[in-house]
Design a protein around this motif. Structure first.
Motif, short mmCIF file in Angstrom:
data_model
loop_
_atom_site.label_atom_id
_atom_site.label_comp_id
_atom_site.label_asym_id
_atom_site.label_seq_id
_atom_site.Cartn_x
_atom_site.Cartn_y
_atom_site.Cartn_z
N ALA A 1 8.83 -3.63 -5.16
CA ALA A 1 7.51 -3.81 -5.80
C ALA A 1 6.56 -4.36 -4.76
O ALA A 1 6.87 -5.33 -4.07
CB ALA A 1 7.61 -4.76 -6.99
N LEU A 2 5.38 -3.75 -4.66
CA LEU A 2 4.39 -4.15 -3.66
C LEU A 2 3.05 -4.36 -4.32
O LEU A 2 2.64 -3.59 -5.18
CB LEU A 2 4.24 -3.05 -2.60
CG LEU A 2 5.43 -2.84 -1.68
CD1 LEU A 2 5.19 -1.61 -0.82
CD2 LEU A 2 5.67 -4.05 -0.82
N GLY A 3 2.40 -5.41 -3.86
CA GLY A 3 1.05 -5.62 -4.37
C GLY A 3 0.65 -7.06 -4.24
O GLY A 3 1.36 -7.95 -4.70
N GLY A 4 -0.46 -7.31 -3.58
CA GLY A 4 -0.96 -8.67 -3.47
C GLY A 4 0.07 -9.55 -2.81
O GLY A 4 0.55 -9.29 -1.70
N SER A 5 0.48 -10.58 -3.53
CA SER A 5 1.47 -11.47 -2.96
C SER A 5 2.89 -11.04 -3.29
O SER A 5 3.85 -11.64 -2.82
CB SER A 5 1.24 -12.88 -3.50
OG SER A 5 1.17 -12.83 -4.91
N GLY B 1 -3.87 -8.60 -6.81
CA GLY B 1 -4.13 -8.32 -5.41
C GLY B 1 -4.24 -6.85 -5.11
O GLY B 1 -4.36 -6.00 -6.00
N SER B 2 -4.21 -6.52 -3.85
CA SER B 2 -4.32 -5.12 -3.42
C SER B 2 -3.11 -4.77 -2.56
O SER B 2 -2.27 -5.60 -2.23
CB SER B 2 -5.62 -4.91 -2.66
OG SER B 2 -5.70 -5.81 -1.59
N TRP B 3 -3.06 -3.51 -2.19
CA TRP B 3 -1.87 -3.00 -1.49
C TRP B 3 -1.76 -3.64 -0.10
O TRP B 3 -2.75 -3.78 0.59
CB TRP B 3 -2.03 -1.48 -1.37
CG TRP B 3 -0.74 -0.78 -1.08
CD1 TRP B 3 -0.31 -0.36 0.12
CD2 TRP B 3 0.27 -0.46 -2.01
NE1 TRP B 3 0.91 0.23 0.01
CE2 TRP B 3 1.30 0.18 -1.30
CE3 TRP B 3 0.42 -0.63 -3.39
CZ2 TRP B 3 2.46 0.65 -1.91
CZ3 TRP B 3 1.57 -0.17 -3.97
CH2 TRP B 3 2.59 0.45 -3.24
N PRO B 4 -0.53 -4.03 0.25
CA PRO B 4 -0.39 -4.66 1.57
C PRO B 4 -0.59 -3.64 2.69
O PRO B 4 -0.52 -2.44 2.49
CB PRO B 4 1.06 -5.16 1.55
CG PRO B 4 1.74 -4.35 0.52
CD PRO B 4 0.72 -4.02 -0.51
N GLY B 5 -0.86 -4.14 3.84
CA GLY B 5 -1.16 -3.29 4.98
C GLY B 5 0.05 -2.49 5.44
O GLY B 5 1.19 -2.71 5.02
#
Lengths: 301, 390
Positions: A136-140, A168-172
């Protein structure tokens, strides 16, 4: 009896009943190291017979057990435990845009729909004895449950699913590299997101390019598809924090055109990369995307 | 039936109509933020809205109607009945010959009435011939609607008048025919008993009173009877006037004044009573006040020339007689041509004639309508709010 964490809520009984007819598979080679280039009867000491399965169009003909066919005049495929060591990865988008829910049903957000679809896929993998893992990805949120098999893995995944919150937003790109390396070649990747972030689209395309089998489910809210708002509205973008005051009636037509075009472009790009892509709108049953991927009609390679 | 407003200034409340318009235009305050993740696909280029958009126009109209009705309610709407044009009236004073009266009035289609209490028609005989003409005319002026025309036939010598010149709002056609109203029976000259009760110290003052009474009896011989007694003597019931020349008024005397007697009392200080006599420099010499049914004339001092200089004047007896007799009755007989009624414009809007038109107030119906509209407005407002929230 231990109550399953979250699973009664995530998979309602009628969905569970429909899941019984589904079967996860990868379009390409059926499995990894167990099968080699050469067909031989004795497959080696490591292969254990697990079950006979009815032949489905798309299975390799050399896997048919001809002795059984001679006896029953029906086609059966041998399956061994290591025959299809399929690893299924579930990638869930936990950015703030997944918080969106329909105005009519504000308690079911896009993230909740993603969790339900993931739980269905986990059930399928568990039933087949396949390995599965969760990302799971997103923000923190940067969650990774390493791939494993068995009910304990399922419980671990469901527990982590329940803990995911959208923010949050998608990590780099840089932070996604270790994740990409975790997903092995020829793994099945089910990507559950709304793909509003370009970085998520890039990740899916990179994975597809790297010969992972990627299945994308674009999850949308009914309000995003239909734009039922009217009159003066003040909209807030949860990821960027931008607030805009618009006259809904005036912008509706333009929004539907632009958003529809964006969705069509996304589908076209994914299909060009060999990614199987479906859309899922809130309110549809959770097994619908899996039916479209793995149902009888789409078993063709 | 015509609609009228009793207090048209209440319509100034219509200025409050601007408030809902402002509220419905100011949409910033009503907007609640809605999360919308697909915001980036909503185009920035929205065609500039030149025309003024109003939120929920039906609700705005409903609220405007509610406020307008409230303003009308403040202005007291009534439904007045427009007076139908009545037939012209012709009134005849009793005592005038009927034929002569009907010959004098040539207009057709008039209603003939006697100018008598109850205004009977000419077929009935009037109850009496001594009618208070002025009072009846004023009553008719108040009762008849403004559009009615009046014709009054009067004899040449008119009685039944009062002291004030008649001023009526109707234009009256005043027809004078020959004749005279019968005289009222002249009141016989009754003897007047003038009682004087004096204290022993006031004996010198008696002379002045004796002289005054003697002067009265010169004009009207034997009419005025003087009755001088000590203070303790009772006052006869038939005494009309009293002179009290003692310090304190006895209870019997006070009761007598209450019953309707007129008394001249010395050493009586009443600063708020009406001034009766003044001397040349304006100083008040005697005050008069009404006590019960009688009158009391109070002298601040005693009845002697030092405190009452007019005592020695030649016309003192007449002044005393006038004071004791009271105000004279106004004359009631005059020539009809001299007392023709004047036409007075209706000075006040709420003239008696107008308020007597049956004006049915609409307040109750209007209040019910306002309550109904309020319920509708509330339900519409909460319904649209629930729809906006849903």
């Amino acid at each position: 009896m231990n109550p399953r964490v979250g699973s009664p809520d995530l998979i309602p009984p009628d969905v569970r009943a429909r899941l019984r007819g589904l079967h996860l598979f990868a379009r390409g080679n059926a499995g990894g190291d167990g099968l080699g280039q050469h067909a031989s009867r004795s497959r080696g000491a490591g292969l254990e017979f697990a079950q006979y399965r009815a032949y489905e169009p798309g299975d390799e003909p050399r896997r048919i057990d001809w002795k059984l066919y001679a006896r029953s005049d029906r086609y059966f495929v041998r399956e061994a435990e290591r025959d299809s060591p399929l690893t299924a990865w579930l990638i869930i988008d936990a950015t703030a845009s997944m918080r969106q829910a329909d105005i009519a049903r504000p308690d079911v957000s896009k993230l909740d729909a993603a969790k339900a679809i993931a739980a269905c896929a986990i059930e399928l993998a568990l039933r087949q004895g396949d390995r599965f893992g969760l990302i799971a990805l997103g923000g923190s949120t940067q969650l990774l449950v390493p791939a494993g098999a068995g009910p304990r893995q399922r419980d671990r995944c469901l527990l982590e699913l329940a803990r995911i919150n959208a923010a949050g937003s998608w990590p780099g790109i840089a932070s996604q590299r270790p994740l990409r390396e975790r997903i092995a070649r020829d793994a099945l990747v089910v990507f559950l997101s709304d793909f509003f972030d370009d970085a998520a689209v890039e990740l899916a395309e990179l994975l597809a390019l790297a010969r992972r089998e990627v299945l994308t489910v674009q999850i949308l809210a009914g309000d995003e598809r239909d734009f039922p708002f009217s009159g003066g509205q003040r909209f807030l973008d949860p990821e960027s924090g931008i607030e805009r005051r618009v006259d809904a009636n005036a912008v509706r037509q333009d929004f539907l055109e632009r958003f529809g075009a964006a969705r069509a472009n996304l589908a076209r790009d994914f299909t060009a990369r060999g990614i199987r892509h479906v859309e899922h709108v809130l309110g549809e049953p959770s097994d619908a995307p899996l039916q479209r991927f793995f149902g009888q009609r789409s078993a063709r390679a | 039936m015509s609609f009228a407003l009793l207090a048209p200034l209440g319509l100034a409340a219509l200025a409050a109509l601007a408030l809902p318009i402002l509220i419905h235009l100011i949409r910033r305050m009503e907007l609640r933020t809605t999360e919308f993740a697909a915001l980036r696909w909503i185009s920035d280029r929205v065609r500039p809205r030149r025309r003024i958009r109003v939120e929920r126009p039906w609700l705005l109209l409903l609220r405007l109607a509610l406020l307008a009705l409230l303003a009308v309610l403040l202005a007291s709407p009534v439904m007045t009945e427009v007076a139908l044009p009545t037939q012209p009236w012709a009134l005849v004073v009793p005592g005038v010959d009927r034929a002569a009266a009907q010959a004098a009035v040539t207009t057709s289609g008039v209603q003939w009435h006697w100018l008598a209490p109850g205004f009977p028609t000419l077929d009935n005989a009037p109850s009496s011939t001594a009618v208070p003409v002025a009072s009846l005319l004023r009553q008719l002026d108040a009762d008849l609607p403004a559009a009615a025309a009046l014709t009054v036939v009067v004899p040449d010598q008119l009685a039944g008048l009062d002291g004030e010149r008649m001023q009526l709002t109707h234009a009256i056609d005043w027809r004078v025919v020959d004749g005279r109203m019968p005289d009222s029976a002249a009141a016989p000259a009754t003897p007047i008993r003038f009682s004087v009760r004096y204290a022993p110290a006031a004996e010198p003052e008696l002379a002045y009173l004796r002289a005054a009474v003697a002067a009265w009896n010169v004009r009207e011989p034997g009419r005025y009877v003087l009755d001088m007694e000590a203070v303790s003597a009772p006052i006869a019931d038939d005494a009309r006037w009293l002179a009290w020349l003692a310090p304190d008024l006895s209870t019997q005397a006070s009761a007598w004044i209450d019953r309707g007697g007129v008394a001249l009392v010395v050493n009586h200080a009443a600063s708020d009573a009406e001034a009766l006599w003044r001397d040349a420099s304006g100083r008040v010499l005697a005050r008069q006040q009404v006590v019960g049914r009688g009158r009391l004339i109070g002298l601040p001092g005693a009845l002697d020339p030092a405190t009452l200089p007019i005592l020695l004047d030649a016309d003192f007896p007449e002044r005393l007689q006038a004071a004791l007799q009271g105000a004279p009755t106004p004359p009631t007989r005059a020539h009809a041509g001299d007392v023709r009624p004047l036409h007075a414009a209706a000075t006040s809007k709420a003239s008696p004639a107008r308020s007597r038109d049956s004006a049915r107030p609409l307040d109750l119906w209007l209040a019910l309508l306002i309550a109904l509209l309020f319920l509708v407005e509330r339900s519409v407002a909460t319904r649209t709010r629930a729809q906006a929230a849903a």
